[in-house]
Design an enzyme around this catalytic site. Structure first.
Site, short mmCIF file in Angstrom:
data_model
loop_
_atom_site.label_atom_id
_atom_site.label_comp_id
_atom_site.label_asym_id
_atom_site.label_seq_id
_atom_site.Cartn_x
_atom_site.Cartn_y
_atom_site.Cartn_z
N GLY A 10 0.71 -1.18 0.18
CA GLY A 10 0.04 -0.04 -0.06
C GLY A 10 1.02 1.35 -0.01
N THR B 141 1.66 3.26 -2.32
CA THR B 141 1.05 4.58 -2.99
C THR B 141 -0.25 5.24 -2.22
OG1 THR B 141 -0.16 2.80 -4.38
CG2 THR B 141 1.86 3.98 -5.51
N GLY B 142 -0.74 4.49 -0.92
CA GLY B 142 -1.82 5.21 -0.46
C GLY B 142 -1.68 6.36 0.48
N LYS C 261 -5.21 -0.82 11.53
CA LYS C 261 -6.44 -0.95 12.13
C LYS C 261 -7.34 -0.81 10.70
CE LYS C 261 -8.69 3.34 12.75
NZ LYS C 261 -9.13 4.58 13.58
N ASP D 276 -1.83 0.92 16.87
CA ASP D 276 -2.67 2.00 17.26
C ASP D 276 -2.13 3.03 17.53
OD1 ASP D 276 -4.68 3.46 18.73
OD2 ASP D 276 -5.60 1.81 19.72
N HIS D 277 -2.08 3.85 16.53
CA HIS D 277 -1.27 5.13 16.35
C HIS D 277 -1.37 6.37 17.56
CE1 HIS D 277 -4.59 7.13 14.22
NE2 HIS D 277 -4.06 8.27 14.92
N LYS E 58 1.50 8.62 20.44
CA LYS E 58 1.37 10.25 20.65
C LYS E 58 2.15 10.22 22.06
CE LYS E 58 -3.29 10.95 18.27
NZ LYS E 58 -2.79 11.53 17.06
N GLU F 235 -13.86 15.52 16.41
CA GLU F 235 -13.15 16.49 15.53
C GLU F 235 -14.02 17.09 14.78
OE1 GLU F 235 -11.18 13.54 13.30
OE2 GLU F 235 -12.73 12.07 13.03
N ASP G 108 -14.62 2.43 14.74
CA ASP G 108 -13.54 3.10 14.11
C ASP G 108 -12.55 3.73 15.16
OD1 ASP G 108 -11.95 4.40 12.28
OD2 ASP G 108 -13.00 6.32 12.53
N HIS H 47 -9.07 3.01 19.92
CA HIS H 47 -8.18 4.29 20.62
C HIS H 47 -9.00 4.55 22.03
CE1 HIS H 47 -6.73 4.81 16.63
NE2 HIS H 47 -7.75 5.22 16.17
N LYS I 296 -17.50 12.81 14.96
CA LYS I 296 -17.13 13.68 13.62
C LYS I 296 -17.95 14.82 13.41
CE LYS I 296 -14.98 10.19 10.96
NZ LYS I 296 -13.62 10.79 11.00
#
Ligand SMILES: NC(=O)c1ccc[n+]([C@@H]2O[C@H](COP(=O)([O-])OP(=O)(O)OC[C@H]3O[C@@H](n4cnc5c(N)ncnc54)[C@H](OP(=O)(O)O)[C@@H]3O)[C@@H](O)[C@H]2O)c1
Length: 504
Positions: A15, A17-18, A155, A184-185, A189, A223, A242, A247, A347
């Site tokens: 992936g 190029t994603g 994920k 799990d980014h 953080k 967000e 999601d 998270h 969102k």
């Protein structure tokens, strides 16, 4: 678990190029080089379907680094990196593609002296996780006798407990748990890593971090953006899958866990798992009144009119997918019995913030608490994103008054102290994979318990009708989310530190 000193490796990005590779992974690699943290013996092979030469791929990522890197591009450094990056075009189901890739990786291994070490990063849609892992195995690309072979999985890890168990079985048939890095980014953080330090390195916090002194804990990740160009993915996910399954529950575990016996990976993970094991089982009746879901209608954000979720690209005009979730939950152990944890994520809300607020209990109803009904509680807010820092709210005397009490703040603004130069999550996480340190990745049982919890909500929702849309874009979410707290005589806190704003 032994942490490797030899960081050298060839990283294959499936992936390549994603969006993720362009926006996060490649800029993170550039920043690691910039910070002198990239091993000298290192190369990247990006895999995609687009017809690109090595040179064309390098040109395309140069643009992305310029656009997305936190550090300005230095052309001398770029030239070092440029020559370490390669492109390979093939479809994930194409056997010949893997054979060629394997030969190429072997050649790079010799050229870059990477000791057979390989990192396979699956920056691809989840339906390809199994295919790629299977093909890597069939083409003898996972042999650990010569160098490490680690897989990084993005994920979502499954879409419910059953699919996650199936996926995990498929992956662990090929890669051992030690070599599987479920990313799990959020855990990469800076302020998330700070939670344990704030709790366990401060004698003023840990002794009062329990149900005797804490009234409730609120975990928020909201967000202003909508689904952007990810409508297709989001229609199959929704806010619960999601955000909450991964998270939000990870933030909860770090906030609620017991001090581990040591800072060893397994000790930390064991304590996190215990929190997930202690989550109170949710009954359908509890879910009905304590879990809120919402979907945004049209509205306006920062003066700009924005469409309803149902009018976004690749979204069904009758979609029943939630773009907002809020819930009350309990951790049933000695430390937390009786303390509600309120979680919300959504969102197209009126602000962007990821934060944890700990509300402390009021003092006995005498002295100032008796006289002043408006007295504010003590609050500790850990700001994770976009502002990073800590705000503590306490009560003090209004200067010049006799006994007027004002909420005052002490704060630490990490963004202000270190500007925007704190490392991005993906930098830390990629570095940890090279180093062989899985502490900031989720172990299988963490994923499993999280899905068990989330599945109970998904199951209850199946038999409940919703009337979407139920909140306006640019608002603070569905009314029921406010009621969730006001029913308990509480409210969602939104602690903005004045000095954060002044120093922004
Ligand atoms: N984007 C993010 O910010 C983000 C954040 C968190 C998690 N994730 C997760 O990361 C993964 C990747 O997301 P993304 O946004 O980068 O997706 P994306 O932009 O759609 O990229 C998908 C990549 O997969 C390649 N691809 C798709 N089908 C292929 C096939 N059959 N054979 C070979 N290559 C194929 C595409 O190559 P071509 O374009 O060359 O066809 C492209 O490089 C997903 O699991 C997503 O949930 C993404």
């Amino acid at each position: 678990m032994e942490i490797t000193k030899d960081l050298s490796c060839v990283m294959t990005i499936f992936g390549g190029t994603g969006d993720l590779a362009h926006r996060k992974l490649i800029p993170a690699i550039y920043n690691l080089l910039h910070e002198n943290m990239l091993p000298e013996n290192f190369a990247v092979v990006a895999v995609g379907r687009r017809d690109l030469s090595h040179e064309e791929y390098r040109d395309s990522i140069y643009q992305s680094i310029q656009k997305f890197s936190r550090l300005k591009i230095d052309n001398d450094l770029w030239n070092v990196l440029r020559n370490k990056i390669y492109y390979s075009k093939f479809s994930f189901d194409d056997n010949l593609g893997y054979s060629k890739l394997n030969e190429f990786l072997k050649a790079l291994d010799k050229e870059y002296h990477t000791n057979g070490n390989r990192m396979y990063y699956l920056a691809v849609a989840p339906e390809y996780f199994e295919v790629i892992v299977d093909k890597l195995n069939n083409h003898n690309m996972v042999d650990t006798r010569e160098g490490f072979k680690r897989v990084v999985i993005e994920k979502p890890f499954g879409r419910d407990l059953k699919s996650a168990q199936y996926l995990n079985k498929k992956i662990t048939e090929v890669f051992s748990e030690d070599n599987t890095y479920r990313i799990d980014h959020y855990l990469g953080k800076e302020m998330i890593q700070n939670i344990m330090i704030i709790r366990f390195a401060n004698s003023i916090f840990e002794p009062i971090w329990n149900n005797k002194y804490i009234d409730n804990i609120q975990i928020t990740a909201i967000e202003t953006v909508g689904v952007e160009n990810r409508g297709g993915y989001y229609e199959k996910a929704g806010a619960l899958r999601d955000m909450v399954q991964n998270h939000m529950l990870q933030l909860l575990t770090l906030t609620a866990m017991e001090p581990p016996p040591s800072l060893k990976t397994e000790h930390i993970r064991d304590e996190k798992v215990k929190v997930l094991q202690s989550l109170e089982k949710l009954t359908p009746e509890f879910i009905k009144s304590n879990v809120v879901r919402g979907q945004y209608g049209a509205g306006s954000i920062e003066g700009k009119v924005v469409p309803a979720y149902r009018n976004e690209a690749n979204v069904s005009p009758e979609s029943k997918v939630e773009t907002f979730a809020a819930l009350k939950m309990h951790v049933q152990n000695f430390r937390w019995a009786g303390v509600p944890f309120y979680i919300r994520s959504g969102k197209r809300l009126d602000r962007k913030s990821t934060e944890i607020t700990v509300q402390f209990k009021e003092l006995p109803n005498i002295l100032y608490f008796k006289e002043n009904k408006e007295l504010q509680p003590n609050l500790l807010t850990i700001k994770v994103n976009p502002m990073e820092g800590v705000v503590f709210q306490f009560n003090g005397k209004e200067p010049g008054s006799r006994n007027n009490i004002l909420p005052l703040q002490m704060d630490f603004c990490q963004n202000c102290e270190f500007e925007s130069n704190t490392p991005e999550a993906y930098e830390r996480l990629l570095y940890d994979v090279m180093k062989g340190d899985p502490t900031l990745f989720t172990r299988w049982d963490e994923v499993e318990y999280s899905w068990k919890f989330v599945d109970s909500i998904l199951e209850a929702w199946k038999s409940e009708e919703n009337s979407f849309p139920n909140y306006e874009a640019g608002s603070n979410g569905p009314r029921e989310a406010e009621l969730l707290l006001s029913r308990d005589n509480r409210k969602w806190w939104n602690i903005e530190s004045n000095s954060f704003c002044a120093r922004k």
